[in-house]
Design an enzyme around this catalytic site. Sequence first.
Site, PDB file in Angstrom:
ATOM      1  NE  ARG A   7      -2.366   1.071   3.671  1.00 55.01           N
ATOM      2  CZ  ARG A   7      -3.103   1.158   4.777  1.00 55.01           C
ATOM      3  NH1 ARG A   7      -4.419   1.146   4.691  1.00 55.01           N
ATOM      4  NH2 ARG A   7      -2.523   1.243   5.954  1.00 55.01           N
TER       5      ARG A   7
ATOM      6  CB  THR B 112      -1.995   7.298  -3.241  1.00 49.81           C
ATOM      7  OG1 THR B 112      -1.397   5.994  -3.408  1.00 49.81           O
ATOM      8  CG2 THR B 112      -1.084   8.349  -3.844  1.00 49.81           C
TER       9      THR B 112
ATOM     10  CG  ASP C  34       2.081  -3.055   9.343  1.00 46.32           C
ATOM     11  OD1 ASP C  34       2.323  -4.253   9.050  1.00 46.32           O
ATOM     12  OD2 ASP C  34       2.160  -2.132   8.516  1.00 46.32           O
TER      13      ASP C  34
ATOM     14  CG  ASP D 162       5.744  -3.410  10.269  1.00 39.86           C
ATOM     15  OD1 ASP D 162       6.522  -3.873   9.411  1.00 39.86           O
ATOM     16  OD2 ASP D 162       5.336  -2.230  10.262  1.00 39.86           O
TER      17      ASP D 162
END
Length: 211
Positions: free
Chosen positions: A106, A110, A202, A205
């Site tokens: 991602r 944006t 996340d 992560d």
Amino acid sequence: MPIPTLTVIDHPLVQHKLTLLRRRETPTARFHEVMREVSQLMGYELTRDLPLESRPVETPLACFDAPLLTGKKLCLVSILRAGQGLLDGMRTLLPSARIGHIGLYRDQETLTPVEYFFKVPEDIEERLVILVDPMLATGHTATAAVHRLKDAGAASIKLAVLVAAPEGLRNFYDAHPDVPVYAAAVDDRLDANGYILPGLGDAGDRLYGTR
């Protein structure tokens, strides 16, 4: 127009293990272990409607007609990299399934997906595809992945996620109302950076200890 289908898997074991994943203090090794366990439990629900046929079976005591899986073969497709955590557990449950990978990340400005890898079985049009990714946040990554699968010939697709955001579900179903979504939870909303709240952080992560 197909009616969108959302299944929230509220089994107590799934919900308990999801809470363990949400905890900030859960270490990387434990996070990976629990994600694998959750994906196996979710796999039972995802495969609940697989067709069966009766075939003769001989037990040590008698012969009878017993149920065995029939119909379409399976393909598990992981959205890299966090999808690997769910793939590990489902592959244990479905060892004969073929495996595919879609590399998408991602863009942090944006929030749109960028593809860098795509590899799926050549006969994917003959298989039920289970696409796995822990988070359905904005929905853009899953939407792009399903577009690529359909372009490759996939006709029967299910999406499995741990946590979904309402915004992501709306965006995904706007593009793919024919693809059922299975989630362990639907959370409150997205924050300004496109992360799910309360979420679990996340997933990539935390899975690989990169932050």
